[in-house]
Scaffold this motif. Structure first.
Motif, PDB file in Angstrom:
ATOM      1  N   GLN A 192     -37.507 -14.033 -29.327  1.00 16.73           N
ATOM      2  CA  GLN A 192     -36.426 -14.995 -29.266  1.00 16.73           C
ATOM      3  C   GLN A 192     -36.186 -15.408 -27.822  1.00 16.73           C
ATOM      4  N   VAL A 193     -35.491 -16.527 -27.646  1.00 23.14           N
ATOM      5  CA  VAL A 193     -35.272 -17.039 -26.307  1.00 23.14           C
ATOM      6  C   VAL A 193     -34.097 -16.330 -25.640  1.00 23.14           C
ATOM      7  N   GLN A 194     -34.134 -16.340 -24.317  1.00 22.11           N
ATOM      8  CA  GLN A 194     -33.004 -15.936 -23.494  1.00 22.11           C
ATOM      9  C   GLN A 194     -32.564 -17.153 -22.709  1.00 22.11           C
ATOM     10  N   LEU A 195     -31.256 -17.263 -22.469  1.00 23.86           N
ATOM     11  CA  LEU A 195     -30.685 -18.485 -21.925  1.00 23.86           C
ATOM     12  C   LEU A 195     -29.949 -18.220 -20.612  1.00 23.86           C
ATOM     13  N   VAL A 196     -30.173 -19.091 -19.616  1.00 22.12           N
ATOM     14  CA  VAL A 196     -29.497 -18.975 -18.327  1.00 22.12           C
ATOM     15  C   VAL A 196     -29.003 -20.350 -17.913  1.00 22.12           C
ATOM     16  N   GLU A 197     -27.673 -20.486 -17.770  1.00 19.36           N
ATOM     17  CA  GLU A 197     -27.083 -21.752 -17.368  1.00 19.36           C
ATOM     18  C   GLU A 197     -27.006 -21.863 -15.851  1.00 19.36           C
ATOM     19  N   SER A 198     -26.995 -23.102 -15.365  1.00 20.00           N
ATOM     20  CA  SER A 198     -26.789 -23.378 -13.951  1.00 20.00           C
ATOM     21  C   SER A 198     -26.217 -24.784 -13.816  1.00 20.00           C
ATOM     22  N   GLY A 199     -25.768 -25.100 -12.592  1.00 22.01           N
ATOM     23  CA  GLY A 199     -25.300 -26.454 -12.322  1.00 22.01           C
ATOM     24  C   GLY A 199     -23.793 -26.624 -12.300  1.00 22.01           C
ATOM     25  N   GLY A 200     -23.068 -25.562 -12.607  1.00 19.54           N
ATOM     26  CA  GLY A 200     -21.621 -25.660 -12.542  1.00 19.54           C
ATOM     27  C   GLY A 200     -21.130 -25.790 -11.105  1.00 19.54           C
ATOM     28  N   GLY A 201     -19.847 -26.082 -10.972  1.00 17.32           N
ATOM     29  CA  GLY A 201     -19.262 -26.206  -9.648  1.00 17.32           C
ATOM     30  C   GLY A 201     -17.889 -26.837  -9.722  1.00 17.32           C
ATOM     31  N   SER A 202     -17.410 -27.258  -8.564  1.00 12.05           N
ATOM     32  CA  SER A 202     -16.094 -27.887  -8.459  1.00 12.05           C
ATOM     33  C   SER A 202     -16.263 -29.355  -8.141  1.00 12.05           C
ATOM     34  N   VAL A 203     -15.487 -30.189  -8.811  1.00 15.04           N
ATOM     35  CA  VAL A 203     -15.590 -31.633  -8.624  1.00 15.04           C
ATOM     36  C   VAL A 203     -14.215 -32.242  -8.837  1.00 15.04           C
ATOM     37  N   GLN A 204     -13.987 -33.385  -8.235  1.00 12.35           N
ATOM     38  CA  GLN A 204     -12.725 -34.093  -8.444  1.00 12.35           C
ATOM     39  C   GLN A 204     -12.787 -34.899  -9.738  1.00 12.35           C
ATOM     40  N   ALA A 205     -11.624 -35.163 -10.277  1.00 14.22           N
ATOM     41  CA  ALA A 205     -11.531 -35.967 -11.490  1.00 14.22           C
ATOM     42  C   ALA A 205     -12.252 -37.297 -11.291  1.00 14.22           C
ATOM     43  N   GLY A 206     -12.983 -37.695 -12.318  1.00 11.39           N
ATOM     44  CA  GLY A 206     -13.777 -38.905 -12.238  1.00 11.39           C
ATOM     45  C   GLY A 206     -15.210 -38.670 -11.796  1.00 11.39           C
ATOM     46  N   GLY A 207     -15.484 -37.475 -11.307  1.00  6.47           N
ATOM     47  CA  GLY A 207     -16.816 -37.155 -10.830  1.00  6.47           C
ATOM     48  C   GLY A 207     -17.759 -36.750 -11.944  1.00  6.47           C
TER      49      GLY A 207
END
Length: 124
Positions: free
Chosen positions: A1-16
């Motif tokens: 079965q697959v294993q999953l790793v997320e990335s790409g999160g962060g902090s951004v201002q509204a509208g971004g």
């Protein structure tokens, strides 16, 4: 079965915008229906978007419809979530999830494989 790793999160201002990625290891990734969920502090985990194994069908929860786009690249074993016009209420930990062969609705209980999550924070 697959294993999953997320990335790409962060902090951004509204509208971004942000683009989340979910890397899947293991075999037969293309046989897995994939989805994104999120969980805000003090709230239950909720479904965001779902995509069929062959990308032939996508579904979005009402709060993100028209702003978020889910996609996948089976050759790279990757799932993506492009998030535009972000709002403070989108702040949450975002998880990718998978289920082999069967594409369920966006109820967390129906999905049996999960990543560890990535934090998204949207400030006003």
């Amino acid at each position: 079965q697959v294993q999953l790793v997320e990335s790409g999160g962060g902090s951004v201002q509204a509208g971004g915008s942000l683009r989340l990625s979910c890397a899947a290891s293991g075999y037969m990734y293309s046989s897995y229906c994939m989805a994104w969920f999120r969980q805000a502090p003090g709230k239950e985990r909720e479904g965001v978007a779902r995509i069929y194994t062959d990308s032939s069908n996508t579904y979005y929860a009402a709060p993100v419809r028209g702003r978020f786009t889910v996609s996948r690249d089976n050759a790279k074993n990757r799932l993506y979530l492009q998030m535009n016009s972000l709002k403070p209420e989108d702040t949450a930990i975002y998880y990718c999830a998978a289920h082999q062969y069967i594409c369920y609705g966006l109820s967390p209980a129906n999905w049996n494989l999960w990543g560890q999550g990535t934090q998204v924070t949207v400030s006003s």
